[in-house]
Design an enzyme around this catalytic site. Structure first.
Site, PDB file in Angstrom:
ATOM      1  N   SER A 117       0.694  -5.692   1.390  1.00 49.48           N
ATOM      2  CA  SER A 117       0.280  -5.768  -0.014  1.00 49.48           C
ATOM      3  C   SER A 117      -0.455  -4.524  -0.458  1.00 49.48           C
ATOM      4  CB  SER A 117      -0.680  -6.938  -0.205  1.00 49.48           C
ATOM      5  OG  SER A 117      -0.076  -8.144   0.106  1.00 49.48           O
ATOM      6  N   HIS A 138       7.837  -4.771  -0.675  1.00 49.27           N
ATOM      7  CA  HIS A 138       6.770  -5.703  -1.044  1.00 49.27           C
ATOM      8  C   HIS A 138       7.326  -6.833  -1.912  1.00 49.27           C
ATOM      9  CE1 HIS A 138       2.876  -6.551  -3.450  1.00 49.27           C
ATOM     10  NE2 HIS A 138       2.889  -7.264  -2.346  1.00 49.27           N
ATOM     11  N   GLU A 150       8.731  -4.565  -4.820  1.00 50.89           N
ATOM     12  CA  GLU A 150       8.326  -3.153  -4.934  1.00 50.89           C
ATOM     13  C   GLU A 150       8.844  -2.434  -3.684  1.00 50.89           C
ATOM     14  OE1 GLU A 150       4.143  -2.764  -7.362  1.00 50.89           O
ATOM     15  OE2 GLU A 150       3.981  -3.589  -5.358  1.00 50.89           O
ATOM     16  N   ASN A 188      -0.556  -4.954  -7.028  1.00 53.34           N
ATOM     17  CA  ASN A 188      -1.867  -5.425  -6.542  1.00 53.34           C
ATOM     18  C   ASN A 188      -3.025  -4.549  -6.983  1.00 53.34           C
ATOM     19  OD1 ASN A 188      -1.154  -7.834  -5.354  1.00 53.34           O
ATOM     20  ND2 ASN A 188      -0.411  -6.823  -3.503  1.00 53.34           N
TER      21      ASN A 188
END
Ligand SMILES: NC(=O)c1ccc[n+]([C@@H]2O[C@H](COP(=O)([O-])OP(=O)(O)OC[C@H]3O[C@@H](n4cnc5c(N)ncnc54)[C@H](O)[C@@H]3O)[C@@H](O)[C@H]2O)c1
Length: 282
Positions: A117, A138, A150, A188
């Site tokens: 993450s 991701h 991602e 994130n």
């Protein structure tokens, strides 16, 4: 390169979702976790999720998707994988140990992706002899439902590695967006400070957990409130991400809320453990 066998490491909430979507996309999947009980739980929950999607007509009832998933507690079971997607606990130490062992187990042509993450793909890649085959992939939680992946190149990632994983993401029905290798990537870096602020607001007693979540859903149009989302992500994962953002950017705006750290210390990890900002009957 042609990818047929996909290894998935970590049978927690992300690994099981990744194993499921890859099996449903027609890949052979080898799911590995150091915990046999995590594998048992994952298998039950993948079967349940596939049954649910089949009954809704999303998946084909005539296809035995689960038969494409094999489970093991040994990384050596990944010797013939074409691509390994690592989704183990969010810790650089754990992930580097896994990739270093994989480098000795897998073929030189095997591609390695991390579902981290927040951690640097460049640093993970630098821990193995041929870093050009490592990339960030991701996925979002819950993996079977969320469209985005991602894709993060490390400094030394080869174009052929990126092309191959973009193709896998597309085959799994995902929309892949390539972003730069910066702590937290894009999602994130924006999402976690918002969740962390929600925890500060709760800690200060400005409103109850339910009120905070309702305010963000009704007032900002979010599909889930920040505290319920923290529980869904896992409070340990949220804390690890905040600590990576804080360390990498050196900016106090990323300091983790003290209550978040305390809850993790107390073993309150959110939905997966039954207790977080809310209680869950797991
Ligand atoms: N939870 C989320 O919403 C979310 C979203 C995107 C990405 N991620 C990332 O995905 C990864 C996994 O997160 P999660 O939420 O599934 O965590 P989780 O706690 O649900 O599962 C982690 C699993 O990894 C296993 N594991 C730990 N060390 C291992 C090792 N050395 N070898 C094999 N297995 C090992 C554990 O037994 C556990 O089953 C993390 O890097 C996390 O940051 C999480």
């Amino acid at each position: 390169m042609s990818i047929q066998i996909i290894g998935v490491i970590g049978a927690g909430q992300m690994g099981q979702g990744i194993a499921q979507v890859m099996a449903c996309a027609g890949y052979q999947v080898q799911l590995v976790d150091s915990s046999a009980s995590a594998l048992d739980k994952a298998f039950v929950s993948i079967r349940h999720s596939i049954d649910k999607l089949t009954s809704r007509g999303v998946l084909d009832a005539g296809n035995d998707y689960i038969a494409s998933i094999q489970c093991s507690t040994e990384l050596t079971s990944l010797a013939s994988a074409d691509l390994v997607i690592e989704a183990a606990t969010e810790s650089e130490k754990i992930k580097i140990a896994i990739f270093q062992e994989l480098a000795t187990v897998c073929q030189d042509s095997t591609l390695f992706a991390s579902n981290t993450s927040s951690l640097s793909i460049t640093r993970l890649a630098a821990s193995i002899p041929n870093p050009e085959r490592m990339i960030g992939m991701h996925f979002m939680n819950p993996v079977p439902l969320m469209k985005l992946v991602e894709i993060i190149d490390g400094l030394q990632t080869a174009d052929t590695t990126r092309d191959a994983v973009m193709e896998v993401a597309k085959n799994a029905g995902k929309i892949a967006i390539a972003v730069k290798d910066r702590a937290g990537f894009v999602l994130n870096r924006i999402l976690l400070p918002m969740i962390n602020e929600g925890i500060f607001v709760f800690e200060e007693g400005c409103a109850s957990a339910e009120q905070i979540d309702q305010i963000m859903m009704l007032g900002a149009g979010h599909p889930i409130g920040p505290l319920a989302l923290a529980d869904l992500i896992g409070l340990d994962t949220c804390l690890s991400i905040m600590d990576v953002l804080h360390t990498q950017f050196g900016d106090s705006k990323y300091r983790a809320a003290p209550l978040l750290r305390q809850m993790v210390d107390a073993g309150q990890l959110g939905k997966k453990g039954g207790q977080g900002f809310y209680q869950y009957g797991n």
